[in-house]
Scaffold this active site. Structure first.
Site, PDB file in Angstrom:
ATOM      1  N   ARG A  92      -4.495  -2.107  11.929  1.00 58.82           N
ATOM      2  CA  ARG A  92      -3.727  -2.657  10.800  1.00 58.82           C
ATOM      3  C   ARG A  92      -2.816  -3.808  11.230  1.00 58.82           C
ATOM      4  O   ARG A  92      -2.556  -4.723  10.464  1.00 58.82           O
ATOM      5  CB  ARG A  92      -2.856  -1.568  10.178  1.00 58.82           C
ATOM      6  CG  ARG A  92      -3.646  -0.446   9.506  1.00 58.82           C
ATOM      7  CD  ARG A  92      -3.667  -0.654   8.009  1.00 58.82           C
ATOM      8  NE  ARG A  92      -4.255   0.467   7.324  1.00 58.82           N
ATOM      9  CZ  ARG A  92      -3.568   1.388   6.666  1.00 58.82           C
ATOM     10  NH1 ARG A  92      -2.248   1.325   6.628  1.00 58.82           N
ATOM     11  NH2 ARG A  92      -4.182   2.357   6.045  1.00 58.82           N
TER      12      ARG A  92
ATOM     13  N   ASP B 181       7.142   0.015  -5.885  1.00 56.84           N
ATOM     14  CA  ASP B 181       6.470   0.287  -4.618  1.00 56.84           C
ATOM     15  C   ASP B 181       7.261  -0.433  -3.526  1.00 56.84           C
ATOM     16  O   ASP B 181       8.035  -1.357  -3.809  1.00 56.84           O
ATOM     17  CB  ASP B 181       5.022  -0.229  -4.651  1.00 56.84           C
ATOM     18  CG  ASP B 181       4.139   0.446  -3.616  1.00 56.84           C
ATOM     19  OD1 ASP B 181       3.400   1.382  -3.970  1.00 56.84           O
ATOM     20  OD2 ASP B 181       4.200   0.056  -2.423  1.00 56.84           O
TER      21      ASP B 181
END
Ligand SMILES: C[S@@+](CC[C@H](N)C(=O)[O-])C[C@H]1O[C@@H](n2cnc3c(N)ncnc32)[C@H](O)[C@@H]1O
Length: 276
Positions: free
Chosen positions: A44, A145
């Protein structure tokens, strides 16, 4: 003390780097990365190192301390945004039934607190439009979020066709515009629906949540799985006073909250209400 290098291919990544990243993301976002997540962290974050022309994770960690923009990209890279329209579909009829009990003279507030790329709050909005038979239902949805890139995508409301594969023509037609020419293969959420939803960045771990209840329902789905029990219990404690009387808390399929908090009791499958 020297730690062994875990990977020597493109970037140097040591056990020490991994521990540091585990701590940084846990302290800031509450995300608890198990020791089995070393590959995930490497893959990632590789793009972030590449884009910064950095070859060692240790140098990247140093950069994070002084570069706010990179810090946010680091957080974004380590969040998992998997979602879909009408995910866990049994929740939406429950939401519709529940909202029927509310006085529509006042605006009904709903919160999607880990809204990712927007599919969840837009599914809530579609449910409300269908329930009230109007594109201007007496409902506002706040969708939040931690991930700024997910929020940007959510605000744009543009999705590839495969994301709406599971929707029936009756769900597609009233809620999406089909892209033509250079937008072929894309759909866009209709503006009327977008107007019901407000997106904002909120870290559930921060002391202050810029959201205003009382909420008829809070959707907190598939985010507690990334947090440890202590953090989950703390969140549940903070949700309780934000719920309207008889308000409901919707959680993900693997999130059994009665084991963590005695504030809630089961209402229906993975839906909870406050204990009296
Ligand atoms: C797997 S998605 C779930 C999306 C949607 N709720 C669903 O169930 O389909 C998890 C989301 O939680 C967000 N998240 C993780 N930690 C967070 C935090 N501390 N505060 C707010 N959002 C967080 C991630 O950015 C991600 O978008």
């Amino acid at each position: 003390m020297d730690f062994p290098i875990l990977y020597t291919h493109e970037f140097d990544f040591t056990e020490d780097d991994f521990r540091m990243i585990q701590k940084l993301i846990y302290d800031y976002a509450g995300i608890s990365l198990s020791d089995a997540k070393q590959n995930l962290v490497y893959s990632r974050l590789s793009r972030r190192l590449r884009e910064n022309n950095i070859t060692k994770f240790s140098s990247y960690i140093q950069l994070l301390a002084k570069n706010k923009k990179e810090w946010q990209l680091f957080i974004n890279a380590l969040t998992t945004n998997l979602t879909s329209f009408f995910r866990e579909p049994h929740h939406f009829p429950v939401l519709a039934e529940h909202i029927k009990n509310f006085d529509t003279k006042e605006t009904i507030a709903l919160w999607s607190c880990a809204s990712s790329t927007g599919e969840e709050p837009y599914s809530m909005a579609m449910t409300m439009v269908e329930l009230f038979g109007s594109y201007t239902p007496p409902v506002r949805i706040i969708a939040t979020d931690i991930d700024t890139q997910a929020l940007e995508k959510a605000k744009a409301g543009i999705y590839s066709m495969d994301k709406v594969d599971m929707l029936t023509p009756d769900q597609l037609r009233p809620f999406f515009l089909k892209g033509k020419c250079e937008n072929e293969g894309l759909v866009k959420i209709r503006e009327e629906l977008q107007e019901i939803v407000t997106f904002r960045q909120v870290n559930l771990l921060s002391d202050y949540w810029p959201v205003r209840g009382p909420f008829a329902a809070i959707f907190c789905r598939n985010v507690m799985i990334y947090l440890d029990k202590k953090t989950q219990a703390n969140l549940l404690q903070r949700f309780a006073p934000l719920l309207a009387p008889h308000g409901l808390l919707f959680v993900g399929h693997s999130e059994n909250i009665v084991l963590i908090s005695n504030l809630f009791k089961l209402h229906s499958r993975t839906v909870y209400e406050l204990q009296k």
